[in-house]
Design a protein around this motif. Structure first.
Motif, mmCIF file in Angstrom:
data_model
loop_
_atom_site.group_PDB
_atom_site.id
_atom_site.type_symbol
_atom_site.label_atom_id
_atom_site.label_comp_id
_atom_site.label_asym_id
_atom_site.label_seq_id
_atom_site.Cartn_x
_atom_site.Cartn_y
_atom_site.Cartn_z
ATOM 1 N N THR A 1 0.837 -1.208 0.000
ATOM 2 C CA THR A 1 0.000 0.000 0.000
ATOM 3 C C THR A 1 0.867 1.252 0.000
ATOM 4 O O THR A 1 0.646 2.180 -0.790
ATOM 5 C CB THR A 1 -0.949 0.000 1.211
ATOM 6 O OG1 THR A 1 -1.827 -1.122 1.104
ATOM 7 C CG2 THR A 1 -1.761 1.273 1.296
ATOM 8 N N VAL A 2 1.848 1.291 0.868
ATOM 9 C CA VAL A 2 2.744 2.454 0.953
ATOM 10 C C VAL A 2 3.508 2.635 -0.360
ATOM 11 O O VAL A 2 3.640 3.759 -0.858
ATOM 12 C CB VAL A 2 3.710 2.310 2.146
ATOM 13 C CG1 VAL A 2 4.848 3.310 2.067
ATOM 14 C CG2 VAL A 2 2.941 2.467 3.466
ATOM 15 N N ASN A 3 3.992 1.542 -0.936
ATOM 16 C CA ASN A 3 4.719 1.644 -2.205
ATOM 17 C C ASN A 3 3.829 2.176 -3.324
ATOM 18 O O ASN A 3 4.259 3.001 -4.138
ATOM 19 C CB ASN A 3 5.326 0.296 -2.599
ATOM 20 C CG ASN A 3 6.507 -0.077 -1.733
ATOM 21 O OD1 ASN A 3 7.116 0.776 -1.081
ATOM 22 N ND2 ASN A 3 6.838 -1.357 -1.702
ATOM 23 N N ALA A 4 2.582 1.739 -3.350
ATOM 24 C CA ALA A 4 1.641 2.244 -4.368
ATOM 25 C C ALA A 4 1.405 3.738 -4.179
ATOM 26 O O ALA A 4 1.385 4.504 -5.155
ATOM 27 C CB ALA A 4 0.325 1.469 -4.307
ATOM 28 N N LEU A 5 1.224 4.163 -2.939
ATOM 29 C CA LEU A 5 1.018 5.585 -2.667
ATOM 30 C C LEU A 5 2.268 6.401 -2.997
ATOM 31 O O LEU A 5 2.165 7.529 -3.485
ATOM 32 C CB LEU A 5 0.616 5.791 -1.201
ATOM 33 C CG LEU A 5 -0.791 5.331 -0.835
ATOM 34 C CD1 LEU A 5 -0.971 5.311 0.676
ATOM 35 C CD2 LEU A 5 -1.842 6.207 -1.504
#
Length: 141
Positions: free
Chosen positions: A68-72
């Protein structure tokens, strides 16, 4: 009229669920999934966090939060930096783009809800005001 708790519980659960799904359909330009938007709003309220702390808060496994953090981060909504005291950790911070996405999504949701409330009578809006307070109390239990 006396309403029994069990049937009321079922009716409220379904109605509130539908309401929340409809409200969540109002999204900002990035059209983020709820999990990603939830991370942005948490960062906006509470400041920089480690992915581990975010995973614990959102009740997901750390690898899921890392995705999730990488996508954001790829969208420019968050930035990752080294932890100030533990070089093994990363700190996630909200960027201006992430802040704008949260603000725009909230603006759209508030506008949609205000339009819906405008169709109701003053009495019905007053009833919803009271119901909102009761629901907040129930959620705090």
């Amino acid at each position: 009229m006396v309403v029994a708790p069990a049937p009321l519980a079922s009716e409220l659960r379904v109605s509130v669920g539908r309401f929340v799904r409809r409200l969540r359909a109002e999204r900002g330009e990035a059209d983020l999934p709820d999990a990603q938007f939830g991370v942005l709003t948490y960062l906006m309220r509470h400041g920089d966090q480690t992915p581990g702390a975010l995973a614990q808060r959102e009740r997901v496994r750390p690898p899921s939060m890392t995705r999730t953090v990488n996508a954001l981060a790829e969208l420019g909504m968050v930035a990752k930096a080294e932890h100030p005291t533990d070089g093994r950790l990363v700190v996630v911070r909200l960027t201006q783009a992430g802040r704008r996405e949260v603000e725009e999504t909230r603006r759209r949701r508030d506008a949609w809800l205000a339009r819906q409330l405008d169709t109701l009578s003053a009495e019905d809006r007053a009833l919803l005001d009271r119901a909102g307070a009761l629901l907040a109390d129930l959620a705090a239990c």
